[in-house]
Design a protein around this motif. Structure first.
Motif: not given
Length: 332
Positions: A270-284, A293-298
């Motif tokens: 997912a994008q952060n509309r106000v900070r394009r270089l700081q999106p939401r990430i699923m760490l694998l 073992k389980t993806p981590i949302s960051l």
């Protein structure tokens, strides 16, 4: 065109009313319906039957509903859905990107529907081209390239003969391979003569093609494609629209595989509309490249600290399938 200028005067700001996780199930249903629509439409065209415009409008309306609530869910699916055919998948993806681009620009809702419809139908004429040329896995000969270019004329013929297709959709379909500097086809139009919406379609069509696996070419990363297209501004494409498209999809678009400064590997969800270089990430994967073992949302905007004074940052984007990761295996 004057119609476009009038409509652009009524811009609005769209707020995200769902998270990507909340929207994903609806988006998946809508995406599946679009896939069924395209396949059925192609089968009908093979029998010389015209497209069912009402079904196209209904399907696009559902897609735009989802995009208005949160564009990231459908943008996620453009990258993660397995495509049975480049041509079919490309039409859906162009439709999603084009409506999302319109949302980013604040265009009226009716225009988002019209853009989505144009994206869905702009390559419909390819049904009349030889399949062996469309699926050829080597560079096309000049003669074959001319045959492929004829899909624009064929698309316009089909849609002109189809009742209920809006005039603006026809204009976009007719002009989506024209280029700002006059090097496009079929009419070598230049600058404003192409029209803003067709120019948007040209940008989206090019980006989606460059970032897709095609019979004759490997997919670029989104960053490579955006960098390349940025270099073409005011030549191939109008400068402001290219810059706005980059703003729309973000420097690290949804579905991008990225490596962080900690060595972790993840997918942008997912994008952060106000900070394009700081999106939401699923760490694998962790820094040692071991799978979690389980993806981590960051969320890089709200959870920036990794440890001590080290703040999470994206170090670089990675080519698809790096470290054996196939993003299509991961669903929210």
């Amino acid at each position: 065109p004057q119609e476009e200028q009038k409509q652009r005067a009524i811009l609005r700001v769209y707020e995200e009313v769902t998270t990507v996780e909340q929207e994903i199930e609806t988006a998946r249903d809508v995406h599946d319906k679009a896939k069924d629509l395209i396949e059925n439409m192609m089968e009908e065209l093979k029998k010389n039957r015209m497209p069912d415009v009402e079904k196209v409008k209904e399907t696009v309306d559902g897609m735009v509903d989802s995009i208005v609530r949160n564009p990231d869910a459908l943008l996620w699916l453009t990258k993660l859905k397995t495509k049975d055919s480049y041509t079919y998948g490309h039409s859906i993806d162009v439709s999603i990107y084009l409506a999302s681009f319109g949302r980013h620009l604040g265009l009226p809702r009716d225009d988002l529907n019209m853009l989505g419809m144009a994206g869905m139908l702009q390559d419909i004429g390819k049904i009349r081209l030889p399949i062996e040329i469309l699926e050829k896995n080597q560079r096309l000969t000049p003669e074959e390239l001319e045959i492929v270019k004829s899909h624009v004329t064929e698309s316009v013929k089909i849609l002109t003969d189809t009742p209920g297709v809006p005039k603006q959709v026809l204009n976009i379909v007719a002009n989506h391979h024209e280029r700002y500097d006059g090097t496009g086809y079929p009419r070598k139009l230049q600058g404003d003569a192409i029209g803003m919406y067709a120019s948007m379609a040209a940008i989206v069509d090019t980006f989606e093609a460059m970032t897709s696996e095609r019979p004759y070419s490997k997919a670029m990363t989104a960053q490579e494609a955006l960098r390349t297209m940025h270099g073409w501004k005011d030549k191939t494409f109008e400068k402001t629209l290219v810059e706005q498209f980059i703003q729309c999809v973000g420097i690290y678009p949804v579905g991008s595989l990225v490596e962080l400064n900690t060595g972790d590997i993840g997918i942008v969800i997912a994008q952060n509309r106000v900070r394009r270089l700081q999106p939401r990430i699923m760490l694998l994967m962790d820094g040692l490249k071991e799978k979690y073992k389980t993806p981590i949302s960051l969320d890089l905007l709200t959870e920036p600290v990794a440890y001590g004074d080290v703040v999470y940052q994206i170090k670089k984007s990675l080519p698809p399938n790096s470290h054996g990761i196939d993003p299509r295996e991961y669903y929210l």
